[in-house]
Scaffold this motif. Structure first.
Motif, PDB file in Angstrom:
ATOM      1  N   PRO A 168       0.798  -1.234   0.000  1.00  0.00           N
ATOM      2  CA  PRO A 168       0.000   0.000   0.000  1.00  0.00           C
ATOM      3  C   PRO A 168       0.826   1.279   0.000  1.00  0.00           C
ATOM      4  O   PRO A 168       0.431   2.269  -0.621  1.00  0.00           O
ATOM      5  CB  PRO A 168      -0.840  -0.129   1.275  1.00  0.00           C
ATOM      6  N   ARG A 169       1.963   1.297   0.666  1.00  0.00           N
ATOM      7  CA  ARG A 169       2.743   2.539   0.709  1.00  0.00           C
ATOM      8  C   ARG A 169       3.312   2.889  -0.660  1.00  0.00           C
ATOM      9  O   ARG A 169       3.206   4.029  -1.124  1.00  0.00           O
ATOM     10  CB  ARG A 169       3.874   2.408   1.729  1.00  0.00           C
ATOM     11  N   LEU A 170       3.925   1.892  -1.303  1.00  0.00           N
ATOM     12  CA  LEU A 170       4.463   2.143  -2.636  1.00  0.00           C
ATOM     13  C   LEU A 170       3.352   2.478  -3.634  1.00  0.00           C
ATOM     14  O   LEU A 170       3.538   3.302  -4.538  1.00  0.00           O
ATOM     15  CB  LEU A 170       5.255   0.930  -3.135  1.00  0.00           C
ATOM     16  N   THR A 171       2.182   1.854  -3.455  1.00  0.00           N
ATOM     17  CA  THR A 171       1.051   2.168  -4.321  1.00  0.00           C
ATOM     18  C   THR A 171       0.712   3.640  -4.251  1.00  0.00           C
ATOM     19  O   THR A 171       0.521   4.313  -5.267  1.00  0.00           O
ATOM     20  CB  THR A 171      -0.174   1.332  -3.921  1.00  0.00           C
ATOM     21  N   GLY A 172       0.637   4.168  -3.032  1.00  0.00           N
ATOM     22  CA  GLY A 172       0.302   5.575  -2.865  1.00  0.00           C
ATOM     23  C   GLY A 172       1.321   6.493  -3.515  1.00  0.00           C
ATOM     24  O   GLY A 172       0.963   7.464  -4.190  1.00  0.00           O
ATOM     25  N   ILE A 173       2.603   6.181  -3.339  1.00  0.00           N
ATOM     26  CA  ILE A 173       3.657   7.026  -3.915  1.00  0.00           C
ATOM     27  C   ILE A 173       3.601   6.993  -5.437  1.00  0.00           C
ATOM     28  O   ILE A 173       3.570   8.034  -6.103  1.00  0.00           O
ATOM     29  CB  ILE A 173       5.039   6.568  -3.416  1.00  0.00           C
ATOM     30  N   TYR A 174       3.578   5.781  -6.007  1.00  0.00           N
ATOM     31  CA  TYR A 174       3.602   5.666  -7.461  1.00  0.00           C
ATOM     32  C   TYR A 174       2.325   6.221  -8.092  1.00  0.00           C
ATOM     33  O   TYR A 174       2.363   6.864  -9.152  1.00  0.00           O
ATOM     34  CB  TYR A 174       3.803   4.211  -7.884  1.00  0.00           C
ATOM     35  N   TYR A 175       1.194   5.980  -7.438  1.00  0.00           N
ATOM     36  CA  TYR A 175      -0.068   6.496  -7.965  1.00  0.00           C
ATOM     37  C   TYR A 175      -0.061   8.026  -7.959  1.00  0.00           C
ATOM     38  O   TYR A 175      -0.461   8.671  -8.938  1.00  0.00           O
ATOM     39  CB  TYR A 175      -1.237   5.955  -7.153  1.00  0.00           C
ATOM     40  N   GLY A 176       0.403   8.615  -6.874  1.00  0.00           N
ATOM     41  CA  GLY A 176       0.470  10.067  -6.789  1.00  0.00           C
ATOM     42  C   GLY A 176       1.397  10.666  -7.825  1.00  0.00           C
ATOM     43  O   GLY A 176       1.079  11.678  -8.466  1.00  0.00           O
ATOM     44  N   VAL A 177       2.554  10.053  -8.023  1.00  0.00           N
ATOM     45  CA  VAL A 177       3.503  10.542  -9.035  1.00  0.00           C
ATOM     46  C   VAL A 177       2.901  10.415 -10.432  1.00  0.00           C
ATOM     47  O   VAL A 177       3.072  11.304 -11.283  1.00  0.00           O
ATOM     48  CB  VAL A 177       4.831   9.772  -8.926  1.00  0.00           C
ATOM     49  N   ALA A 178       2.187   9.319 -10.693  1.00  0.00           N
ATOM     50  CA  ALA A 178       1.575   9.124 -12.008  1.00  0.00           C
ATOM     51  C   ALA A 178       0.520  10.190 -12.282  1.00  0.00           C
ATOM     52  O   ALA A 178       0.473  10.764 -13.377  1.00  0.00           O
ATOM     53  CB  ALA A 178       0.955   7.729 -12.100  1.00  0.00           C
ATOM     54  N   VAL A 179      -0.335  10.471 -11.301  1.00  0.00           N
ATOM     55  CA  VAL A 179      -1.369  11.493 -11.485  1.00  0.00           C
ATOM     56  C   VAL A 179      -0.726  12.864 -11.731  1.00  0.00           C
ATOM     57  O   VAL A 179      -1.109  13.604 -12.640  1.00  0.00           O
ATOM     58  CB  VAL A 179      -2.309  11.544 -10.267  1.00  0.00           C
ATOM     59  N   ALA A 180       0.273  13.195 -10.921  1.00  0.00           N
ATOM     60  CA  ALA A 180       0.942  14.494 -11.071  1.00  0.00           C
ATOM     61  C   ALA A 180       1.647  14.597 -12.415  1.00  0.00           C
ATOM     62  O   ALA A 180       1.556  15.619 -13.114  1.00  0.00           O
ATOM     63  CB  ALA A 180       1.940  14.698  -9.932  1.00  0.00           C
ATOM     64  N   GLY A 181       2.362  13.549 -12.804  1.00  0.00           N
ATOM     65  CA  GLY A 181       3.062  13.577 -14.080  1.00  0.00           C
ATOM     66  C   GLY A 181       2.109  13.723 -15.245  1.00  0.00           C
ATOM     67  O   GLY A 181       2.385  14.458 -16.200  1.00  0.00           O
ATOM     68  N   CYS A 182       0.970  13.038 -15.174  1.00  0.00           N
ATOM     69  CA  CYS A 182       0.005  13.099 -16.270  1.00  0.00           C
ATOM     70  C   CYS A 182      -0.571  14.502 -16.407  1.00  0.00           C
ATOM     71  O   CYS A 182      -0.666  15.047 -17.514  1.00  0.00           O
ATOM     72  CB  CYS A 182      -1.108  12.086 -16.034  1.00  0.00           C
ATOM     73  N   LEU A 183      -0.941  15.128 -15.296  1.00  0.00           N
ATOM     74  CA  LEU A 183      -1.530  16.462 -15.377  1.00  0.00           C
ATOM     75  C   LEU A 183      -0.505  17.501 -15.818  1.00  0.00           C
ATOM     76  O   LEU A 183      -0.786  18.351 -16.665  1.00  0.00           O
ATOM     77  CB  LEU A 183      -2.146  16.857 -14.037  1.00  0.00           C
TER      78      LEU A 183
END
Length: 540
Positions: free
Chosen positions: A168-183
């Motif tokens: 779960p911790r890595l999921t949160g980090i990678y998911y957040g980076v993906a959303v930020a990078g996409c926007l």
């Protein structure tokens, strides 16, 4: 030496793993990035915007040929950075195009981990190979293309959300980076599927309270990474922020288009081959288990992406790239569970198709560089008037090595569920490498605006940069800015009215005619082989 000879006789092991897989994917990423000018279309536009940022040091928001370019900045930051790091070694446009290789690499890595999490270690290599084998991606992966950031974000988010119940911790980090990078890389609309898939990922998680906490962390990280840029823009250049928001929100105010969705779907048979039929095979063979995360997560993400595309984009190839990560992931089990007859047919189709086209490329090279066969050599010149082919020893050696590599791969590849998929992905890559070395000069001669830009610069007085324009596209203005550092002003603007030189672009005599007033034509030209698009330079 004995180990090397043993490798030559044995061939690569399947499934590819470790450094072998890394080398295969690196071969795919690097083939086609080098040896050419910015080409007509988005390649020239995005290189022009990145060069403007690098050259003038305005890192807050991109410009295009001296005018505001209402695009998010991440791709241009990355391209300007690779230009700074490698501009001493490569031509600046090639150094900047390396940013595309970086984002494509991240997309392939993200899809590898998504495939490993959903389908197991033995299936993991198939996911990036399927993405690399899609015909549509190959034609855009080696251009300067911000949509590759969204491709990396989608692959990374799928990889992260697949692990939501286990890490779960890595999921949160990678998911957040993906959303930020996409926007920050491609804007609001492509980011919407990443947000819309979160409730499904939460629902599929075996520990929903922990999954909710994980997603909250991810969205918090995304907000922390995203907010500094618009806040700085609001404080320093509010008009730029309002222009960007207006550009981003305008497509979202339109009604959903079923015809748009249908046109995007109609591209997929060739654009997403072979991932599309293999994804269909997966859904058929696992039709009783469609509610499992391995099927439901990529399928739902594909449908959300299609919905977003139909809402926010005109049906074009570039946004259609966003459907490929979910399709490649969904096709992974199908690619490795083909029946023997189908797998052998796919394998033979790959080997015969790419071998045939490789032979045709060598024939075209012979006509271009050696003048044989004569009829084809004459046709080469007819299609590109003024083109003179030359024998380049380094390109010839690269072509020979690539061809020998392809033959060695065919002869030595062992029987495996991966055999046909490996032949397809590497055959496509080998063919692209041959095309971008042996016959690249012929393509480059007709797709670059360098000759036009240099001819215009020669006609202008030395040091003169006051040039008005009418009818120029973003590609043409970006090319003028990059090649000769001329940034023409619109003829109707204050700056344009003050200029005594006018450049007009168009397809008809009416479009190319001089405006009212005392204007005299001093030059007319076009790109080699271009019969419709022409330019005229006038002096008052």
């Amino acid at each position: 030496m004995p180990d090397f000879l043993a490798l030559i006789r044995r061939g690569i092991r399947l499934p590819p793993a470790g450094w072998v897989l890394a080398a295969i994917l690196a071969f795919y990423v690097l083939a086609g990035l080098f040896g050419r000018d910015p080409w007509k279309g988005e390649d020239a536009i995005h290189i022009g915007a990145a060069w403007q940022m690098f050259h003038y040091g305005d890192w807050l928001s991109p410009d295009l040929a001296g005018r505001p370019f209402h695009e998010p900045p991440l791709y241009y930051w990355s391209a300007a950075l690779t230009g700074h790091l490698f501009g001493w070694l490569l031509p600046m446009h090639e150094a900047m195009r390396l940013a595309s290789g970086l984002w494509l690499t991240l997309a392939l890595i993200g899809l590898y981990y998504a495939g490993r999490e959903l389908y197991g270690q033995e299936s993991a290599a198939a996911s990036p190979l399927l993405l690399a084998g899609c015909a549509g991606l190959l034609f855009h992966a080696h251009d300067a293309q911000p949509m590759l950031i969204a491709l990396a974000a989608y692959a990374g988010a799928l990889g992260a959300l697949a692990t939501i119940g286990r890490r779960p911790r890595l999921t949160g980090i990678y998911y957040g980076v993906a959303v930020a990078g996409c926007l920050l890389g491609t804007g609001i609309a492509p980011t919407l599927p990443l947000l819309a898939i979160a409730p499904l990922a939460w629902w599929l998680s075996p520990d929903r309270p922990k999954a909710l906490h994980t997603l909250a962390i991810g969205l918090g990280i995304a907000a922390l990474l995203i907010l500094p840029w618009p806040l700085l823009l609001l404080n320093l250049e509010p008009a730029r922020l309002h222009g960007w928001l207006a550009t981003e929100l305008a497509p979202l105010k339109t009604a959903f288009s079923f015809s748009g969705a249908g046109r995007f779907l109609s591209m997929l048979p060739w654009f997403a081959f072979p991932a599309l039929p293999l994804a269909g095979w997966t859904l058929w063979t696992r039709r009783k288990d469609l509610g499992a995360p391995a099927q439901l997560l990529p399928l739902a993400f594909l449908l959300l992406t299609l919905l977003m595309l139909a809402l926010a984009f005109r049906p074009r190839e570039t946004p259609a790239l966003l459907m490929l990560p979910a399709l490649a992931l969904l096709a992974t089990p199908g690619a490795l569970s083909l029946r023997r007859g189908a797998a052998n047919a796919f394998d033979w189709f790959a080997m015969m198709t790419f071998s045939l086209f490789a032979g045709l490329i060598w024939l075209a090279w012979s006509a271009m560089a050696l003048g044989w066969p004569e009829k084809l050599a004459k046709r080469v010149v007819i299609l590109r008037p003024g083109f003179v082919g030359q024998f380049d020893f380094s390109d010839f050696v690269i072509g020979l090595v690539a061809t020998a590599w392809w033959i060695w791969l065919i002869v030595t590849a062992p029987r495996s569920p991966y055999r046909s998929l490996t032949h397809w992905a590497l055959g496509f890559t080998t063919l692209w490498l041959l095309a971008t070395t042996l016959i690249l000069p012929w393509f480059d001669y007709g797709k670059s605006y360098r000759p036009v830009a240099l001819a215009i610069a020669r006609e202008l007085p030395e040091g003169h940069r006051c040039l008005a324009e009418r009818g120029l596209s973003d590609t043409q203005r970006a090319s003028l800015s990059y090649f000769v550092e001329i940034e023409p002003a619109t003829i109707g603007s204050v700056a344009g009215k003050a200029c005594d030189w006018l450049l007009v672009g168009g397809d008809t005599n009416q479009e190319l005619a001089a405006p009212g007033g005392n204007w005299r034509k001093v030059w007319e030209g076009n790109r080699p082989g271009e019969r419709k698009e022409k330019f005229r330079l006038f002096r008052r």
